[in-house]
Design a protein around this motif. Structure first.
Motif, PDB file in Angstrom:
ATOM      1  N   ALA A  59     -27.764 -28.369  30.939  1.00  0.00           N
ATOM      2  CA  ALA A  59     -29.086 -28.871  31.328  1.00  0.00           C
ATOM      3  C   ALA A  59     -29.833 -29.546  30.181  1.00  0.00           C
ATOM      4  CB  ALA A  59     -29.917 -27.726  31.914  1.00  0.00           C
ATOM      5  N   PRO A  60     -29.838 -28.986  28.953  1.00  0.00           N
ATOM      6  CA  PRO A  60     -30.551 -29.688  27.869  1.00  0.00           C
ATOM      7  C   PRO A  60     -29.949 -31.057  27.551  1.00  0.00           C
ATOM      8  CG  PRO A  60     -30.165 -27.396  27.278  1.00  0.00           C
ATOM      9  CD  PRO A  60     -29.355 -27.667  28.519  1.00  0.00           C
ATOM     10  N   VAL A  61     -28.616 -31.162  27.642  1.00  0.00           N
ATOM     11  CA  VAL A  61     -27.963 -32.450  27.390  1.00  0.00           C
ATOM     12  C   VAL A  61     -28.321 -33.440  28.484  1.00  0.00           C
ATOM     13  CG1 VAL A  61     -25.740 -33.629  27.130  1.00  0.00           C
ATOM     14  CG2 VAL A  61     -26.077 -31.365  26.124  1.00  0.00           C
ATOM     15  N   GLN A  62     -28.336 -32.984  29.727  1.00  0.00           N
ATOM     16  CA  GLN A  62     -28.699 -33.860  30.837  1.00  0.00           C
ATOM     17  C   GLN A  62     -30.134 -34.363  30.694  1.00  0.00           C
ATOM     18  OE1 GLN A  62     -26.483 -34.789  33.592  1.00  0.00           O
ATOM     19  NE2 GLN A  62     -28.103 -36.336  33.487  1.00  0.00           N
ATOM     20  N   PHE A 118     -33.852 -38.731  29.675  1.00  0.00           N
ATOM     21  CA  PHE A 118     -35.084 -39.147  28.995  1.00  0.00           C
ATOM     22  C   PHE A 118     -34.859 -40.379  28.138  1.00  0.00           C
ATOM     23  CE2 PHE A 118     -37.929 -38.859  25.261  1.00  0.00           C
ATOM     24  CZ  PHE A 118     -39.156 -38.952  25.902  1.00  0.00           C
ATOM     25  N   ASN A 119     -33.802 -40.384  27.340  1.00  0.00           N
ATOM     26  CA  ASN A 119     -33.578 -41.474  26.394  1.00  0.00           C
ATOM     27  C   ASN A 119     -32.901 -42.683  27.034  1.00  0.00           C
ATOM     28  OD1 ASN A 119     -34.427 -40.350  23.636  1.00  0.00           O
ATOM     29  ND2 ASN A 119     -33.183 -38.704  24.484  1.00  0.00           N
ATOM     30  N   GLY A 120     -31.998 -42.443  27.984  1.00  0.00           N
ATOM     31  CA  GLY A 120     -31.339 -43.563  28.641  1.00  0.00           C
ATOM     32  C   GLY A 120     -32.306 -44.435  29.414  1.00  0.00           C
ATOM     33  N   GLY A 121     -33.355 -43.835  29.953  1.00  0.00           N
ATOM     34  CA  GLY A 121     -34.327 -44.600  30.711  1.00  0.00           C
ATOM     35  C   GLY A 121     -35.099 -45.615  29.885  1.00  0.00           C
ATOM     36  N   ALA A 122     -35.080 -45.461  28.557  1.00  0.00           N
ATOM     37  CA  ALA A 122     -35.807 -46.393  27.683  1.00  0.00           C
ATOM     38  C   ALA A 122     -34.989 -47.633  27.343  1.00  0.00           C
ATOM     39  CB  ALA A 122     -36.211 -45.679  26.393  1.00  0.00           C
ATOM     40  N   ALA A 123     -33.707 -47.646  27.677  1.00  0.00           N
ATOM     41  CA  ALA A 123     -32.824 -48.737  27.248  1.00  0.00           C
ATOM     42  C   ALA A 123     -33.300 -50.090  27.774  1.00  0.00           C
ATOM     43  CB  ALA A 123     -31.395 -48.467  27.709  1.00  0.00           C
ATOM     44  N   GLY A 124     -33.531 -50.179  29.076  1.00  0.00           N
ATOM     45  CA  GLY A 124     -33.917 -51.448  29.670  1.00  0.00           C
ATOM     46  C   GLY A 124     -35.231 -51.990  29.125  1.00  0.00           C
ATOM     47  N   PRO A 125     -36.326 -51.203  29.154  1.00  0.00           N
ATOM     48  CA  PRO A 125     -37.605 -51.723  28.660  1.00  0.00           C
ATOM     49  C   PRO A 125     -37.569 -52.167  27.196  1.00  0.00           C
ATOM     50  CG  PRO A 125     -37.958 -49.744  29.947  1.00  0.00           C
ATOM     51  CD  PRO A 125     -36.481 -49.884  29.792  1.00  0.00           C
ATOM     52  N   VAL A 126     -36.936 -51.384  26.334  1.00  0.00           N
ATOM     53  CA  VAL A 126     -36.897 -51.733  24.909  1.00  0.00           C
ATOM     54  C   VAL A 126     -36.103 -53.023  24.695  1.00  0.00           C
ATOM     55  CG1 VAL A 126     -36.079 -51.023  22.629  1.00  0.00           C
ATOM     56  CG2 VAL A 126     -37.224 -49.371  24.105  1.00  0.00           C
ATOM     57  N   ALA A 127     -34.926 -53.106  25.312  1.00  0.00           N
ATOM     58  CA  ALA A 127     -34.067 -54.273  25.104  1.00  0.00           C
ATOM     59  C   ALA A 127     -34.681 -55.536  25.713  1.00  0.00           C
ATOM     60  CB  ALA A 127     -32.681 -54.021  25.701  1.00  0.00           C
TER      61      ALA A 127
END
Length: 312
Positions: free
Chosen positions: A199-202, A207-216
């Motif tokens: 669960a902590p890894v998920q 949390f972090n994968g969701g930032a990929a699109g907006p940042v890039a």
């Protein structure tokens, strides 16, 4: 009745365009504006882009692959998609070199821009918002195939042109060292082994994968604000190749060769995405002329708004 159907189609297109396509596109437009106003420099944007491409995007793709129903993937649509890529890339390379007299390395990247859509950073977020993470396997499959095969093929072609020779082992090593490839392979291994993430890894990957699109996309908008818009025959030709020829060829292959009942929609959505910034990034990395490539990326990013809304 026909008028009512047309009205319903138009209403659906406008609805999908308003949400989620324009909100996703808006972050790239915002990057363009802040870049034009000097609030974020091109060098800062490149750092952001590198951060997204080397860390956030691999986490996002890993998250999708690790939980995807991989065993249910049909290879036929992917093979059709790959065959269309080979045909269009070959045509694009010949056109760029013979008709437009572009150097061989630029011709490779123009051909690559005609087939390599911005699926990971643009089409995928839209698809997740439309269908949910559990139902974007076709898009994720195309991303995986392109990240390994199409990218590897372009690297091989550039290596042959620039160095005169390159071994498949060198290309394989380059592709395997790419973080997105590592994320795909790690997710695939865990998925096929039937393991579940703690669960902590998920939580970390969600949390972090969701930032990929907006940042890039923000970084891409900043970098693209320095593009000089002087479209010529090369720019318009490869814009049309990406917008029209490639999606039409994928569509013809799917309706003619894929088994009935296959999910054509997401494969068409993947083919109709704007030209990926990877061609632009590779041009910068290898010292290849970027004026035509960058314009193709910008024009297709804007002009695909309508087609993506129609296909979604």
């Amino acid at each position: 009745m026909a008028r009512q159907r047309r009205g319903g189609v138009m209403q659906q297109i406008v609805s999908v365009l308003a949400d989620p396509i324009l909100p996703v596109f808006a972050i790239m437009a915002l990057g363009f504006l802040v870049g034009r106003n000097g609030w974020v420099s091109g060098d800062e944007a490149r750092v952001l882009n590198r951060f997204a491409m080397t860390l956030l995007l691999p986490i996002l793709v890993f998250d999708l692959v690790v939980s995807a129903p991989i065993r249910s993937v049909s290879p036929v649509p992917l093979m059709i998609y790959a065959a269309a890529e080979v045909i269009v890339f070959t045509l694009g390379y010949q056109l760029a070199g013979r008709a437009f007299q572009r150097p061989a390395d630029e011709a490779v990247l123009l051909g690559f821009a005609g087939i390599f859509a911005n699926n990971a950073l643009y089409v995928l977020p839209i698809s997740v918002l439309l269908y949910g993470e559990a139902h974007v396997l076709p898009i994720a499959s195309v991303i995986a195939m392109d990240s390994i095969i199409a990218f590897g093929g372009a690297m091989l072609a550039l290596g042959l042109i620039r160095a005169g020779s390159v071994t498949p082992l060198v290309v394989a090593g380059t592709v395997l060292r790419t973080p997105i490839t590592q994320g795909i392979l790690l997710g695939l291994a865990i998925n096929l082994a039937g393991l579940e993430l703690p669960a902590p890894v998920q939580t970390f990957v969600d949390f972090n994968g969701g930032a990929a699109g907006p940042v890039a996309l923000l970084a891409l908008g900043v970098v693209m604000c320095s593009t000089r818009f002087r479209p010529d025959a090369t720019v318009w030709t490869f814009t049309l190749i990406k917008l029209v020829l490639f999606p039409v060829l994928v569509w013809l292959g799917l309706i003619g060769l894929a088994p009935a009942g296959e999910d054509y929609g997401q494969y068409l959505l993947a083919s109709a995405g704007p030209a990926g910034a990877m061609a632009f990034s590779m041009a910068l990395l290898h010292g290849v002329r970027t004026d035509a490539i960058s314009q193709v990326v910008v024009y297709t990013s804007v002009l695909t708004l309508g087609t993506l809304a129609l296909l979604a």
